[in-house]
Design a protein around this motif. Structure first.
Motif, PDB file in Angstrom:
ATOM      1  N   MET A 114       0.819  -1.211   0.000  1.00 19.55           N
ATOM      2  CA  MET A 114       0.000   0.000   0.000  1.00 19.55           C
ATOM      3  C   MET A 114       0.853   1.262   0.000  1.00 19.55           C
ATOM      4  SD  MET A 114      -2.623  -1.250   2.938  1.00 19.55           S
ATOM      5  CE  MET A 114      -1.261  -1.865   3.917  1.00 19.55           C
ATOM      6  N   ASP A 115       0.181   2.403  -0.156  1.00 13.77           N
ATOM      7  CA  ASP A 115       0.868   3.678  -0.014  1.00 13.77           C
ATOM      8  C   ASP A 115       1.259   3.881   1.446  1.00 13.77           C
ATOM      9  OD1 ASP A 115      -1.191   5.626   1.422  1.00 13.77           O
ATOM     10  OD2 ASP A 115      -2.351   4.487  -0.051  1.00 13.77           O
ATOM     11  N   SER A 116       2.149   4.835   1.691  1.00 14.81           N
ATOM     12  CA  SER A 116       2.725   5.001   3.028  1.00 14.81           C
ATOM     13  C   SER A 116       1.691   5.395   4.079  1.00 14.81           C
ATOM     14  CB  SER A 116       3.864   6.024   3.002  1.00 14.81           C
ATOM     15  OG  SER A 116       3.428   7.255   2.470  1.00 14.81           O
ATOM     16  N   LEU A 117       0.661   6.135   3.695  1.00 17.67           N
ATOM     17  CA  LEU A 117      -0.375   6.505   4.667  1.00 17.67           C
ATOM     18  C   LEU A 117      -1.139   5.275   5.138  1.00 17.67           C
ATOM     19  CD1 LEU A 117      -1.920   9.750   3.088  1.00 17.67           C
ATOM     20  CD2 LEU A 117      -0.335   9.600   5.020  1.00 17.67           C
ATOM     21  N   ALA A 118      -1.614   4.477   4.173  1.00 15.89           N
ATOM     22  CA  ALA A 118      -2.368   3.273   4.524  1.00 15.89           C
ATOM     23  C   ALA A 118      -1.491   2.279   5.272  1.00 15.89           C
ATOM     24  CB  ALA A 118      -2.936   2.632   3.261  1.00 15.89           C
ATOM     25  N   LEU A 119      -0.240   2.165   4.851  1.00 13.30           N
ATOM     26  CA  LEU A 119       0.687   1.226   5.476  1.00 13.30           C
ATOM     27  C   LEU A 119       0.922   1.567   6.939  1.00 13.30           C
ATOM     28  CD1 LEU A 119       2.445  -1.204   4.978  1.00 13.30           C
ATOM     29  CD2 LEU A 119       4.160   0.275   3.958  1.00 13.30           C
ATOM     30  N   ASN A 120       1.221   2.821   7.220  1.00 11.79           N
ATOM     31  CA  ASN A 120       1.429   3.236   8.609  1.00 11.79           C
ATOM     32  C   ASN A 120       0.144   3.150   9.420  1.00 11.79           C
ATOM     33  OD1 ASN A 120       4.276   4.561   9.358  1.00 11.79           O
ATOM     34  ND2 ASN A 120       3.906   4.868   7.181  1.00 11.79           N
ATOM     35  N   GLY A 121      -0.986   3.391   8.754  1.00 15.66           N
ATOM     36  CA  GLY A 121      -2.261   3.254   9.458  1.00 15.66           C
ATOM     37  C   GLY A 121      -2.516   1.830   9.907  1.00 15.66           C
ATOM     38  N   GLY A 179      -2.042  -4.785  20.117  1.00 13.87           N
ATOM     39  CA  GLY A 179      -1.072  -5.489  20.945  1.00 13.87           C
ATOM     40  C   GLY A 179      -0.294  -6.567  20.233  1.00 13.87           C
ATOM     41  N   LEU A 180      -0.267  -6.539  18.897  1.00 17.76           N
ATOM     42  CA  LEU A 180       0.478  -7.549  18.151  1.00 17.76           C
ATOM     43  C   LEU A 180       1.971  -7.279  18.265  1.00 17.76           C
ATOM     44  CD1 LEU A 180      -1.650  -7.895  14.887  1.00 17.76           C
ATOM     45  CD2 LEU A 180      -1.948  -9.011  17.102  1.00 17.76           C
ATOM     46  N   ALA A 181       2.739  -8.348  18.395  1.00 20.60           N
ATOM     47  CA  ALA A 181       4.190  -8.200  18.543  1.00 20.60           C
ATOM     48  C   ALA A 181       4.897  -8.160  17.193  1.00 20.60           C
ATOM     49  CB  ALA A 181       4.747  -9.349  19.381  1.00 20.60           C
ATOM     50  N   PHE A 182       4.263  -8.731  16.142  1.00 17.29           N
ATOM     51  CA  PHE A 182       4.916  -8.864  14.848  1.00 17.29           C
ATOM     52  C   PHE A 182       3.999  -8.406  13.720  1.00 17.29           C
ATOM     53  CE2 PHE A 182       6.726 -12.087  17.640  1.00 17.29           C
ATOM     54  CZ  PHE A 182       8.093 -11.966  17.410  1.00 17.29           C
ATOM     55  N   ALA A 183       4.629  -7.971  12.641  1.00 22.94           N
ATOM     56  CA  ALA A 183       3.922  -7.717  11.388  1.00 22.94           C
ATOM     57  C   ALA A 183       4.841  -8.146  10.258  1.00 22.94           C
ATOM     58  CB  ALA A 183       3.555  -6.248  11.241  1.00 22.94           C
ATOM     59  N   VAL A 184       4.263  -8.704   9.202  1.00 24.85           N
ATOM     60  CA  VAL A 184       5.053  -9.140   8.054  1.00 24.85           C
ATOM     61  C   VAL A 184       4.476  -8.481   6.802  1.00 24.85           C
ATOM     62  CG1 VAL A 184       3.700 -11.275   7.827  1.00 24.85           C
ATOM     63  CG2 VAL A 184       5.969 -11.121   6.784  1.00 24.85           C
ATOM     64  N   LEU A 185       5.370  -7.937   5.983  1.00 28.59           N
ATOM     65  CA  LEU A 185       4.985  -7.088   4.865  1.00 28.59           C
ATOM     66  C   LEU A 185       5.593  -7.594   3.559  1.00 28.59           C
ATOM     67  CD1 LEU A 185       4.009  -4.327   3.585  1.00 28.59           C
ATOM     68  CD2 LEU A 185       6.177  -3.368   4.395  1.00 28.59           C
ATOM     69  N   GLU A 186       4.747  -7.785   2.536  1.00 30.72           N
ATOM     70  CA  GLU A 186       5.260  -8.025   1.192  1.00 30.72           C
ATOM     71  C   GLU A 186       5.768  -6.701   0.632  1.00 30.72           C
ATOM     72  OE1 GLU A 186       3.123 -10.358  -1.786  1.00 30.72           O
ATOM     73  OE2 GLU A 186       1.675 -10.850  -0.208  1.00 30.72           O
ATOM     74  N   VAL A 187       6.999  -6.688   0.165  1.00 31.29           N
ATOM     75  CA  VAL A 187       7.592  -5.463  -0.363  1.00 31.29           C
ATOM     76  C   VAL A 187       7.785  -5.623  -1.874  1.00 31.29           C
ATOM     77  CG1 VAL A 187       9.495  -3.835  -0.234  1.00 31.29           C
ATOM     78  CG2 VAL A 187       8.764  -5.050   1.834  1.00 31.29           C
ATOM     79  N   SER A 188       6.969  -4.932  -2.650  1.00 25.56           N
ATOM     80  CA  SER A 188       7.075  -5.001  -4.105  1.00 25.56           C
ATOM     81  C   SER A 188       8.136  -4.027  -4.599  1.00 25.56           C
ATOM     82  CB  SER A 188       5.727  -4.661  -4.748  1.00 25.56           C
ATOM     83  OG  SER A 188       5.412  -3.285  -4.531  1.00 25.56           O
ATOM     84  N   SER A 189       8.590  -4.243  -5.831  1.00 22.33           N
ATOM     85  CA  SER A 189       9.553  -3.310  -6.410  1.00 22.33           C
ATOM     86  C   SER A 189       8.924  -1.942  -6.616  1.00 22.33           C
ATOM     87  CB  SER A 189      10.077  -3.857  -7.742  1.00 22.33           C
ATOM     88  OG  SER A 189       9.022  -4.016  -8.677  1.00 22.33           O
ATOM     89  N   HIS A 190       7.622  -1.898  -6.919  1.00 22.85           N
ATOM     90  CA  HIS A 190       6.929  -0.617  -7.047  1.00 22.85           C
ATOM     91  C   HIS A 190       6.999   0.157  -5.734  1.00 22.85           C
ATOM     92  CE1 HIS A 190       5.264  -2.780 -10.484  1.00 22.85           C
ATOM     93  NE2 HIS A 190       4.712  -1.670 -10.929  1.00 22.85           N
ATOM     94  N   ALA A 191       6.790  -0.559  -4.634  1.00 23.92           N
ATOM     95  CA  ALA A 191       6.783   0.102  -3.323  1.00 23.92           C
ATOM     96  C   ALA A 191       8.140   0.710  -3.008  1.00 23.92           C
ATOM     97  CB  ALA A 191       6.399  -0.904  -2.247  1.00 23.92           C
ATOM     98  N   ILE A 192       9.209   0.013  -3.365  1.00 22.65           N
ATOM     99  CA  ILE A 192      10.560   0.530  -3.124  1.00 22.65           C
ATOM    100  C   ILE A 192      10.815   1.735  -4.014  1.00 22.65           C
ATOM    101  CG2 ILE A 192      13.017  -0.007  -3.190  1.00 22.65           C
ATOM    102  CD1 ILE A 192      12.219  -2.982  -2.760  1.00 22.65           C
ATOM    103  N   ALA A 193      10.497   1.601  -5.311  1.00 22.43           N
ATOM    104  CA  ALA A 193      10.777   2.670  -6.271  1.00 22.43           C
ATOM    105  C   ALA A 193       9.952   3.921  -6.006  1.00 22.43           C
ATOM    106  CB  ALA A 193      10.522   2.162  -7.689  1.00 22.43           C
ATOM    107  N   LEU A 194       8.712   3.748  -5.566  1.00 22.75           N
ATOM    108  CA  LEU A 194       7.803   4.880  -5.381  1.00 22.75           C
ATOM    109  C   LEU A 194       7.813   5.426  -3.957  1.00 22.75           C
ATOM    110  CD1 LEU A 194       4.788   3.515  -7.474  1.00 22.75           C
ATOM    111  CD2 LEU A 194       6.485   5.218  -8.166  1.00 22.75           C
ATOM    112  N   ARG A 227       6.946   4.028  -1.079  1.00 20.96           N
ATOM    113  CA  ARG A 227       5.835   3.672  -0.199  1.00 20.96           C
ATOM    114  C   ARG A 227       6.306   3.156   1.162  1.00 20.96           C
ATOM    115  NH1 ARG A 227       2.507   0.161  -4.728  1.00 20.96           N
ATOM    116  NH2 ARG A 227       2.015   1.910  -6.112  1.00 20.96           N
ATOM    117  N   ILE A 228       7.519   2.588   1.214  1.00 25.43           N
ATOM    118  CA  ILE A 228       8.012   2.051   2.488  1.00 25.43           C
ATOM    119  C   ILE A 228       9.039   2.987   3.129  1.00 25.43           C
ATOM    120  CG2 ILE A 228       7.549  -0.343   1.855  1.00 25.43           C
ATOM    121  CD1 ILE A 228      10.591  -0.618   1.303  1.00 25.43           C
TER     122      ILE A 228
END
Length: 486
Positions: free
Chosen positions: A154-161, A170-185, A187-188
């Motif tokens: 997602m975009d950075s706003l939705a991702l941080n939300g 109260g979750l201790a972990f989160a796992v994120l798929e990181v696409s090449s689009h997200a890196i280039a644009l 988003r992360i």
């Protein structure tokens, strides 16, 4: 939440009396996602400016609009920040109180395997009693209660939300798929990772990236530009090997073959029931067994397992968890049929390498009959891979039915012709063409005999067909299940 006055001050906007006392409950780039008390963030897009949708945002209760340009006639307050796009990630992190600093975030990238690996990580953490949020292709949320998403990342706003929501739960972990689009644009941008991992990098998204070198370089940026406590790479992948050489002592490798890897596997056995073998890490050796199918899933399991070992879980606990893993929807997913003796699988493979890996995996499970393949290629995407996929199919499948995928705004017949550049249909009895995807799947099921495997690829988890901008409900799995009931 932040007050509107705090947001204005953070962005350096001239103060406005209308903002006094107002509290912003959320930020979004999508006017459809506005909730009462949220701020609509409007930016220039590829074709249109987000500000064109201010009326929808207003009708849903938006407090105002943050925009990178003035919006004429807008009936709710507009706050203009010329460099808003460049500051979006900073705004997202600040507004949501930097949630990636408060949760152990695992980022997984690669061409193939991202979705499966992230899902396996989340499943194993939940099996070990640890709460884990998932963000990726199949949706966002807890692994058994995902909400649909349009983009892999997602975009950075939705991702941080979402990360803020996980922290609040109260979750201790989160796992994120990181696409090449997200890196280039970007988003992360600004996220803090506990662990980043690489599956495998092949050919994809050349409709977005300049060339294959640019695509590979973008993937590498996750390991170069983002500080992470653990950097985990696939020692059998060319890009992974480059990272390993360029960052000596800073990355940790896994491998099916390389016994110098931090985690490797031996004594692999693939049967119709699943996979078994032995995991090796330092001096520890543990047997494992899973009902998952596909040799490529061994790499996904190794990647997921090494992430968890680095995060402090014993290899013994990890191996125990693999026994209870469930297949991922649309990833070597077995679809039960009443037709005795025929194995039916659905997979998302939509690149030449992914298709090759899936077909090789089916062969590794020792089919006693023919392998039937139903596939097509998506429209308005990298056309260069189409004949390559045909060549892979021709060499590894016994019978092939060529059909429609998501043609989008291309003509299906033209896509078929592009695919056929890789083979000579007139000289091959392997190939059939049926543009109607439903009929193509049913044809394969009707022709398959006892001991055969039917593999339907390209759409995987998708529950629609994208034709001329309209997404019509369609599910490979549902077609298969409906056929068996007739």
């Amino acid at each position: 939440m932040k007050t509107l006055a705090e947001i204005i001050n953070f962005l350096g906007i001239e103060s406005c009396a209308a903002a006094a006392g107002l509290v912003a409950k959320g930020l979004t780039l999508d006017s459809r996602q506005i909730q009462p008390g949220w701020i609509f963030v409007a930016l220039s897009g590829d074709a249109r400016h987000g500000g064109e949708f201010w009326q929808q945002a207003m009708s849903l209760g938006a407090l105002g609009v943050l925009s990178d340009k003035p919006l004429n006639d807008c009936e709710i307050p507009v706050y203009v920040v010329a460099d808003l796009k460049q500051r979006l990630a900073d705004l997202a992190g600040w507004f949501y109180d930097y949630p990636s600093h408060k949760i152990k975030l695992i980022g997984v990238t690669g061409t193939n395997g991202k979705t499966s690996t992230t899902q396996y990580i989340a499943q194993m953490l939940e099996l070990m009693g640890q709460g884990c949020g998932v963000l990726g292709t199949l949706g966002n949320g807890r692994v058994n209660a995902l909400q649909a998403t349009e983009n892999t990342t997602m975009d950075s706003l939705a991702l941080n939300g979402w990360l803020a929501q996980f922290v609040a739960e109260g979750l201790a972990f989160a796992v994120l798929e990181v696409s090449s689009h997200a890196i280039a644009l970007g988003r992360i941008a600004g996220l803090r990772f506990e662990c980043v991992a690489l599956t495998q990098v092949t050919r994809d998204h050349l409709d977005f990236h300049h060339d294959l070198a640019d695509y590979h370089a973008t993937k590498k940026r996750l390991f170069e530009a983002f500080p992470a406590k653990y950097k985990i790479i696939n020692l059998e992948d060319a890009v992974g090997q480059q990272i390993f050489k360029e960052q000596p002592g800073l990355v940790i490798g896994y491998s099916q073959k390389n016994q110098s890897a931090a985690l490797f596997v031996s004594d692999i056995c693939l049967t119709e029931q699943g996979i078994s073998g032995r995991l090796h890490s330092n001096e520890t050796v543990i047997d494992f067994k899973t009902s998952l199918l596909g040799r490529f899933n061994i790499e996904n399991l190794l990647c997921a397992s090494l992430c968890l070992v680095c995060l402090g879980f014993s290899l013994h606990r990890v191996a125990q968890a693999t026994a209870s893993l469930k297949p991922i929807i649309g990833r070597m997913e077995r679809v039960d049929t009443v037709k005795f003796g025929v194995n039916v699988l659905v997979d998302y493979a939509h690149t030449p390498d992914a298709l090759e890996q899936v077909l090789l995996s089916v062969q590794a499970h020792q089919p006693i009959g023919k392998v039937w393949l139903v596939f097509g290629c998506g429209g308005n995407r990298d056309a260069g891979k189409r004949p390559l996929m045909a060549q892979v199919a021709s060499s590894l499948a016994d019978q092939i039915i060529l059909t429609n995928d998501n043609p989008r705004f291309e003509e299906p017949q033209q896509i078929i012709e592009d695919i056929c550049q890789g083979v000579d249909l007139e000289q091959s009895s392997q190939w059939q063409v049926e543009l109607d995807r439903k009929k193509a799947i049913e044809s394969a099921l009707m022709q398959a005999q006892t001991g055969d495997w039917v593999l339907v690829v390209g759409k995987g988890h998708e529950n629609y067909q994208d034709i001329k901008g309209v997404k019509t409900p369609f599910s490979d799995q549902q077609v298969i299940k409906a056929w068996q009931q007739n």
